[in-house]
Write a protein that holds these residues in place. Sequence first.
Motif, PDB file in Angstrom:
ATOM      1  N   PHE A 260       0.716  -1.126  -0.143  1.00  0.00           N
ATOM      2  CA  PHE A 260       0.048   0.109   0.139  1.00  0.00           C
ATOM      3  C   PHE A 260       0.819   1.452  -0.010  1.00  0.00           C
ATOM      4  N   ASP A 261       2.011   1.172   0.694  1.00  0.00           N
ATOM      5  CA  ASP A 261       2.870   2.611   0.751  1.00  0.00           C
ATOM      6  C   ASP A 261       3.121   2.887  -0.654  1.00  0.00           C
ATOM      7  N   SER A 262       3.832   2.010  -1.285  1.00  0.00           N
ATOM      8  CA  SER A 262       4.245   2.242  -2.697  1.00  0.00           C
ATOM      9  C   SER A 262       2.933   2.864  -3.705  1.00  0.00           C
ATOM     10  N   SER A 297      -4.429  18.494   1.854  1.00  0.00           N
ATOM     11  CA  SER A 297      -3.676  18.929   2.996  1.00  0.00           C
ATOM     12  C   SER A 297      -4.233  17.961   4.200  1.00  0.00           C
ATOM     13  N   ILE A 298      -5.556  17.464   4.582  1.00  0.00           N
ATOM     14  CA  ILE A 298      -5.854  16.747   5.566  1.00  0.00           C
ATOM     15  C   ILE A 298      -5.120  15.396   5.300  1.00  0.00           C
ATOM     16  N   ILE A 299      -5.309  14.552   4.265  1.00  0.00           N
ATOM     17  CA  ILE A 299      -4.523  13.455   3.979  1.00  0.00           C
ATOM     18  C   ILE A 299      -3.260  13.475   3.971  1.00  0.00           C
ATOM     19  N   GLU A 300      -2.532  14.576   3.581  1.00  0.00           N
ATOM     20  CA  GLU A 300      -1.231  14.628   3.629  1.00  0.00           C
ATOM     21  C   GLU A 300      -0.666  14.728   5.254  1.00  0.00           C
ATOM     22  N   GLU A 301      -1.569  15.420   5.857  1.00  0.00           N
ATOM     23  CA  GLU A 301      -1.127  15.380   7.513  1.00  0.00           C
ATOM     24  C   GLU A 301      -1.512  14.269   8.236  1.00  0.00           C
ATOM     25  N   LEU A 302      -2.404  13.562   7.906  1.00  0.00           N
ATOM     26  CA  LEU A 302      -2.904  12.077   8.345  1.00  0.00           C
ATOM     27  C   LEU A 302      -1.637  11.371   8.079  1.00  0.00           C
ATOM     28  N   ASN A 303      -1.318  11.157   6.943  1.00  0.00           N
ATOM     29  CA  ASN A 303      -0.142  10.378   6.527  1.00  0.00           C
ATOM     30  C   ASN A 303       1.288  10.747   7.148  1.00  0.00           C
ATOM     31  N   ARG A 304       1.441  12.175   7.353  1.00  0.00           N
ATOM     32  CA  ARG A 304       2.689  12.425   8.225  1.00  0.00           C
ATOM     33  C   ARG A 304       2.516  11.955   9.620  1.00  0.00           C
ATOM     34  N   VAL A 305       1.487  11.925  10.306  1.00  0.00           N
ATOM     35  CA  VAL A 305       1.517  11.330  11.506  1.00  0.00           C
ATOM     36  C   VAL A 305       1.587  10.013  11.602  1.00  0.00           C
ATOM     37  N   SER A 306       0.824   9.371  10.670  1.00  0.00           N
ATOM     38  CA  SER A 306       0.796   7.718  10.569  1.00  0.00           C
ATOM     39  C   SER A 306       2.521   7.245  10.259  1.00  0.00           C
ATOM     40  N   LEU A 307       2.995   8.012   9.400  1.00  0.00           N
ATOM     41  CA  LEU A 307       4.427   7.729   9.190  1.00  0.00           C
ATOM     42  C   LEU A 307       5.191   7.768  10.457  1.00  0.00           C
ATOM     43  N   GLU A 308       5.133   8.585  11.288  1.00  0.00           N
ATOM     44  CA  GLU A 308       5.809   8.857  12.634  1.00  0.00           C
ATOM     45  C   GLU A 308       5.627   7.927  13.506  1.00  0.00           C
ATOM     46  N   LYS A 309       4.307   7.462  13.405  1.00  0.00           N
ATOM     47  CA  LYS A 309       3.959   6.419  14.446  1.00  0.00           C
ATOM     48  C   LYS A 309       3.802   5.057  14.078  1.00  0.00           C
ATOM     49  N   THR A 310       3.898   4.619  12.784  1.00  0.00           N
ATOM     50  CA  THR A 310       3.785   3.078  12.290  1.00  0.00           C
ATOM     51  C   THR A 310       4.804   2.988  11.122  1.00  0.00           C
ATOM     52  N   ASP A 311       5.253   4.099  10.407  1.00  0.00           N
ATOM     53  CA  ASP A 311       6.084   3.898   9.414  1.00  0.00           C
ATOM     54  C   ASP A 311       5.635   3.582   8.114  1.00  0.00           C
ATOM     55  N   HIS A 312       4.246   3.897   8.181  1.00  0.00           N
ATOM     56  CA  HIS A 312       3.437   3.410   6.928  1.00  0.00           C
ATOM     57  C   HIS A 312       2.304   4.614   6.766  1.00  0.00           C
ATOM     58  N   LEU A 313       2.048   4.653   5.189  1.00  0.00           N
ATOM     59  CA  LEU A 313       1.098   5.556   5.054  1.00  0.00           C
ATOM     60  C   LEU A 313      -0.416   5.273   5.249  1.00  0.00           C
ATOM     61  N   LEU A 314      -1.324   6.061   5.515  1.00  0.00           N
ATOM     62  CA  LEU A 314      -2.611   5.419   6.038  1.00  0.00           C
ATOM     63  C   LEU A 314      -3.553   5.476   4.589  1.00  0.00           C
ATOM     64  N   ALA A 316      -4.502   7.440   0.309  1.00  0.00           N
ATOM     65  CA  ALA A 316      -3.898   7.949  -0.937  1.00  0.00           C
ATOM     66  C   ALA A 316      -5.144   8.603  -1.486  1.00  0.00           C
ATOM     67  N   TYR A 317      -4.795   9.736  -2.014  1.00  0.00           N
ATOM     68  CA  TYR A 317      -5.969  10.711  -2.711  1.00  0.00           C
ATOM     69  C   TYR A 317      -5.562  10.752  -3.965  1.00  0.00           C
ATOM     70  N   THR A 318      -6.625  10.926  -4.939  1.00  0.00           N
ATOM     71  CA  THR A 318      -6.648  11.046  -6.275  1.00  0.00           C
ATOM     72  C   THR A 318      -7.681  11.745  -6.783  1.00  0.00           C
ATOM     73  N   ALA A 325     -12.681  14.381  -4.658  1.00  0.00           N
ATOM     74  CA  ALA A 325     -11.535  13.462  -4.194  1.00  0.00           C
ATOM     75  C   ALA A 325     -12.034  12.023  -4.216  1.00  0.00           C
ATOM     76  N   VAL A 326     -11.115  11.032  -4.544  1.00  0.00           N
ATOM     77  CA  VAL A 326     -11.181   9.515  -4.268  1.00  0.00           C
ATOM     78  C   VAL A 326      -9.964   9.228  -3.300  1.00  0.00           C
ATOM     79  N   ILE A 327     -10.300   8.656  -2.072  1.00  0.00           N
ATOM     80  CA  ILE A 327      -9.367   8.428  -1.215  1.00  0.00           C
ATOM     81  C   ILE A 327      -9.300   6.671  -1.041  1.00  0.00           C
ATOM     82  N   TYR A 328      -8.223   6.210  -1.467  1.00  0.00           N
ATOM     83  CA  TYR A 328      -7.928   4.773  -1.306  1.00  0.00           C
ATOM     84  C   TYR A 328      -7.298   4.543   0.170  1.00  0.00           C
ATOM     85  N   THR A 329      -7.819   3.452   0.649  1.00  0.00           N
ATOM     86  CA  THR A 329      -7.300   3.038   2.018  1.00  0.00           C
ATOM     87  C   THR A 329      -7.684   1.643   2.344  1.00  0.00           C
TER      88      THR A 329
END
Length: 419
Positions: A260-262, A297-314, A316-318, A325-329
């Motif tokens: 999922f990260d890639s 901006s919201i999804i980027e911030e959510l991913n930043r926090v997730s990376l700090e805590k889990t080392d993984h993205l939460l 993806a927007y497109t 917006a379509v958000i995959y998760t």
Amino acid sequence: MAVYQATTSAPVNIACIKYWGKRDTTLILPTNSSLSVTLSQDHLRSTTTSRADPAFTETKLWLNGKEEDIKSGGRLERCLKELKKMRKERIEDKEPNAPKLSEWNIHVASYNNFPTAAGLASSASGFAALTSSIAALYGLNTFPSSSSAKPSIASPSELSLVARLGSGSACRSLFGGFVAWEAGSLPSGTDSLAVEVAPQSHWPTMHALICVVNDAKKGTSSTSGMQRTVETSALLQHRIKDVVPQRMEAIIKAIKEKDFDSFAKITMADSNQFHAVALDTAPPIFYMNDVSRSIISIIEELNRVSLEKTDHLLAAYTFDAGPNAVIYTEEKNVKQIIEIIVRYFPQAESNPFPDPFKLFGGKQPAAVPLPEGFNENVAKVWEVGSVKGLIHTSIGDGPRVLAEGETLLGVDGLPKTLA
């Protein structure tokens, strides 16, 4: 007398690697390959009934109950011509007793259960439904293709060549799961078709949340917008030659490995570059708006926090050619993302969230405290209705042949419901 008709439904697909630009505007041949995720027809679909009858005096099409013109030499006529040709050459010329359906006029009724031309890929599911319905009527494919022991006379990839003549991205809606549209290089376009990358069953935990920002018709259509880009954008040429080939290879690998990260990094980067290319067009094209940018901006911030805590993205927007917006998760994260979205984009009581996966136990989603470390100032709290609605869906299958009871045409060959 026998009634010759078929009703099918076809799905919406949302591209992760975007199609933008044609090398041939008549055959709809793209400047680059693209890749999409097919979304579930349980939530978003186009349904089409086609009937052939020697008594019909002309071929007619109704979209959402309104009769549409079939322009001479237009996209719809080209699709019909190719399907008639397939029927004649592959069935009628080989089976003398087969009814000459290819010589008869047809009536086609189509219905979308979501807004047309609002950035939700309605033309893709629409032309895929039309192609699959007429293909089923003509005995070319039974859909789903794998449900029949007998091989199809025309494969989904072959039929994607026809759907492409109606709407480029429609070719990807001939399959479920993850789908690539190979750009091809032949002037004839016979190698510009859709292929399955991975089936629906491959990554069932992948879900999508659609934020409907604006369900009005787009200001700049995809057709006119992309040709302006081809003519004026230097960035598009870099994208075609240097960026997309590597991204296609990388995202196919990510999908096959369920990485999922890639997948998320590539999906977001390609969405951003597509809109950068639109901005690089003369005059510039703006498909996103301030609400769209706040969601980023919201999804980027959510991913930043997730990376700090889990080392993984939460997530993806497109964004396609529109502000939605379509958000995959992964399925396990959808509830949290909805709660954060409704905190910044309160929903109107008159438009309740349908909650198809029963995440909220019969209640409406409510704002909850933000994750620890989340910067709440990345976006403002918007007025009610800025995001008009939320659609939670999952990965879906390709076209389906529906039961006779789901036909859109009455016994008289006219739509059961008119606008």
